[in-house]
Motif scaffolding. Structure first.
Motif, short mmCIF file in Angstrom:
data_model
loop_
_atom_site.label_atom_id
_atom_site.label_comp_id
_atom_site.label_asym_id
_atom_site.label_seq_id
_atom_site.Cartn_x
_atom_site.Cartn_y
_atom_site.Cartn_z
N LYS A 282 0.85 -1.19 0.00
CA LYS A 282 0.00 0.00 0.00
C LYS A 282 0.89 1.24 0.00
O LYS A 282 2.12 1.13 -0.06
N THR A 283 0.26 2.41 0.07
CA THR A 283 0.93 3.72 0.08
C THR A 283 2.07 3.79 -0.95
O THR A 283 3.23 3.94 -0.61
N CYS A 284 1.70 3.69 -2.22
CA CYS A 284 2.68 3.64 -3.29
C CYS A 284 2.86 5.02 -3.93
O CYS A 284 1.98 5.88 -3.86
N SER A 285 4.02 5.22 -4.56
CA SER A 285 4.29 6.46 -5.28
C SER A 285 5.21 6.17 -6.46
O SER A 285 5.79 5.08 -6.56
N LEU A 286 5.32 7.15 -7.37
CA LEU A 286 6.08 7.00 -8.60
C LEU A 286 7.32 7.88 -8.60
O LEU A 286 7.30 9.00 -8.09
N THR A 287 8.37 7.39 -9.22
CA THR A 287 9.57 8.19 -9.45
C THR A 287 10.26 7.65 -10.70
O THR A 287 9.74 6.79 -11.40
N GLY A 288 11.46 8.18 -11.03
CA GLY A 288 12.20 7.71 -12.19
C GLY A 288 11.87 8.47 -13.45
O GLY A 288 11.00 9.35 -13.48
N LYS A 289 12.58 8.16 -14.52
CA LYS A 289 12.31 8.76 -15.82
C LYS A 289 10.92 8.37 -16.31
O LYS A 289 10.41 7.31 -15.95
N VAL A 290 10.34 9.23 -17.14
CA VAL A 290 8.97 8.96 -17.58
C VAL A 290 8.89 7.66 -18.38
O VAL A 290 7.86 6.99 -18.37
N GLU A 291 9.98 7.30 -19.07
CA GLU A 291 9.94 6.07 -19.86
C GLU A 291 10.39 4.86 -19.05
O GLU A 291 10.32 3.72 -19.54
N GLN A 292 10.84 5.07 -17.81
CA GLN A 292 11.30 3.96 -16.96
C GLN A 292 10.77 4.16 -15.54
O GLN A 292 11.53 4.50 -14.63
N PRO A 293 9.50 3.93 -15.31
CA PRO A 293 8.92 4.19 -13.98
C PRO A 293 9.49 3.30 -12.89
O PRO A 293 9.80 2.12 -13.11
N VAL A 294 9.59 3.88 -11.71
CA VAL A 294 9.97 3.17 -10.51
C VAL A 294 8.88 3.41 -9.47
O VAL A 294 8.46 4.54 -9.25
N ILE A 295 8.41 2.33 -8.86
CA ILE A 295 7.33 2.43 -7.87
C ILE A 295 7.90 2.17 -6.49
O ILE A 295 8.65 1.21 -6.29
N THR A 296 7.59 3.03 -5.54
CA THR A 296 7.91 2.78 -4.14
C THR A 296 6.62 2.44 -3.42
O THR A 296 5.55 2.99 -3.73
N TYR A 297 6.70 1.54 -2.43
CA TYR A 297 5.50 1.12 -1.72
C TYR A 297 5.87 0.47 -0.40
O TYR A 297 7.04 0.16 -0.12
N LYS A 298 4.84 0.28 0.44
CA LYS A 298 5.03 -0.33 1.75
C LYS A 298 4.47 -1.74 1.74
O LYS A 298 3.33 -1.96 1.36
N ASP A 299 5.28 -2.71 2.16
CA ASP A 299 4.87 -4.09 2.31
C ASP A 299 5.03 -4.45 3.78
O ASP A 299 6.14 -4.66 4.25
N ARG A 300 3.92 -4.44 4.52
CA ARG A 300 3.93 -4.54 5.98
C ARG A 300 4.73 -3.36 6.52
O ARG A 300 4.35 -2.22 6.29
N ASP A 301 5.84 -3.59 7.22
CA ASP A 301 6.62 -2.47 7.74
C ASP A 301 7.85 -2.17 6.88
O ASP A 301 8.67 -1.31 7.23
N THR A 302 7.99 -2.87 5.76
CA THR A 302 9.16 -2.70 4.90
C THR A 302 8.82 -1.82 3.70
O THR A 302 7.80 -2.02 3.04
N LEU A 303 9.68 -0.85 3.44
CA LEU A 303 9.51 0.04 2.29
C LEU A 303 10.36 -0.49 1.14
O LEU A 303 11.54 -0.79 1.32
N LYS A 304 9.73 -0.59 -0.03
CA LYS A 304 10.40 -1.19 -1.17
C LYS A 304 10.31 -0.29 -2.39
O LYS A 304 9.47 0.60 -2.47
N MET A 305 11.20 -0.53 -3.33
CA MET A 305 11.13 0.10 -4.64
C MET A 305 11.21 -0.98 -5.71
O MET A 305 11.86 -2.02 -5.52
#
Length: 347
Positions: A282-305
């Motif tokens: 949950k609580t996801c967001s976007l970053t990175g170049k427009v042609e190469q998206p990177v998603i950050t999000y929370k999996d339980r208490d761990t933050l991932k990209m």
């Protein structure tokens, strides 16, 4: 000091390792990041009824001591509620929503140390009590705001305003979407993205008991919006609000890119394409170049990209409410909240 392992080459997470530090920016909650035209990085966050800003002039390698932006009694803070930030060429703007339903805004001129109190954005007093909003900017000092507003029938709908580079006053507020089933999702944060004359808004709707993500797109700087478009092929029947609005940005050829949660699973979607499954969280967001998206999000208490191109998840840290921005060609800044502190990590 905690350490985590990640190497980013372009936007692809690799198995090789670089040890990187997790730093504490300051005590607080709900961080937001911006990078202005000159490359100055700002991190804004809340602490009780105070809004603080830490600034970096060396591509987020170091930050100066946080300075006070404002003190707003009754400030909304937590679960997506908190100060919002956008930067352009000459200005950076922070918005703060209070529990009485007003949206305060503050401006800092490029190179200035102090923030100026500028007044209230919503032109109907007390119309935004839910405390959910987002702001964005182009690179020519035009700013845009979207929020949940109850001015029609005391039900939350999607309200919009803009601030042109030539004006010191926000435009008359407009309801740009009104749900056919009385109201939109009552407490999910809307999001906004800007690129040139394209302005895109995403919000969680409420239609026939489903709480799905919808987008609105303008190609004329927010003067008008096209019909709302549902994101994803599935639906989420839910008697309650997940308090999770996802993230949006403008991709290549003005395509709208989104990431969001449905039933505890993260998806990425683009105009006209089926959604792409990212992982549980949950609580996801976007970053990175427009042609190469990177998603950050929370999996339980761990933050991932996860780089969409590889579908390989890497650990950022532990905590909640991670935000990220690309700093240089191959480096990212991540900020998040953990145990009442704002953490940062440059990868």
């Amino acid at each position: 000091m905690a350490f985590f392992i990640l190497l980013v080459t372009g936007f692809t997470a690799q198995a090789n390792v670089i040890l990187t530090d997790v730093y504490t920016v300051g005590k607080g909650k709900q961080p937001q990041i911006s990078v202005d035209n000159a490359g100055i990085v700002r991190v804004v966050y809340g602490l009780d009824d105070k809004v603080l800003c830490a600034t970096s002039t060396d591509h987020a390698k170091t930050f100066g001591n946080p300075v006070l932006v404002a003190q707003v009694p009754g400030m909304h803070l937590g679960m997506g509620r908190g100060p919002q930030l956008a930067s352009s060429g000459r200005w950076s703007i922070v918005t703060v929503m209070d529990q009485a339903g007003d949206i305060h805004w503050f401006k800092q001129s490029s190179g200035a140390a102090k923030w100026q109190a500028m007044g209230i954005i919503n032109d109907m007093k007390g119309s935004a009590p839910e405390g959910m909003m987002a702001i964005g900017a182009d690179n020519k000092d035009n700013f845009y705001a979207v929020w949940l507003d109850v001015r029609i029938g005391k039900r939350n709908q999607i309200c919009f305003s803009s601030l042109s580079a030539k004006s010191g006053k926000w435009a008359a507020n407009r309801i740009i979407y009104q749900s056919p089933d009385m109201h939109v999702c009552e407490c999910c944060k809307p999001s906004i993205a800007v690129a040139g004359n394209t302005v895109a808004v995403m919000f969680r709707n409420w239609i026939n008991g489903s709480r799905d993500l919808y987008t609105l797109k303008s190609v004329n700087g927010g003067q008008s919006f096209l019909a709302a478009q549902k994101m994803g092929l599935g639906t989420w029947k839910l008697d309650g609000c997940p308090m999770d609005g996802g993230d949006i940005r403008i991709g290549a050829k003005n395509q709208v890119q989104t990431t969001w949660q449905r039933k505890g699973e993260i998806y990425f979607a683009q105009d006209g394409d089926p959604e792409v499954y990212i992982g549980k969280g949950k609580t996801c967001s976007l970053t990175g170049k427009v042609e190469q998206p990177v998603i950050t999000y929370k999996d339980r208490d761990t933050l991932k990209m996860m780089a969409l191109s590889t579908k390989k998840a890497s650990v950022i840290g532990e905590g909640d409410f991670a935000k990220s921005v690309q700093i240089t060609k191959d480096r990212f800044l991540f900020v998040w909240e953990q145990a009442g502190q704002i953490r940062s990590r440059l990868l």
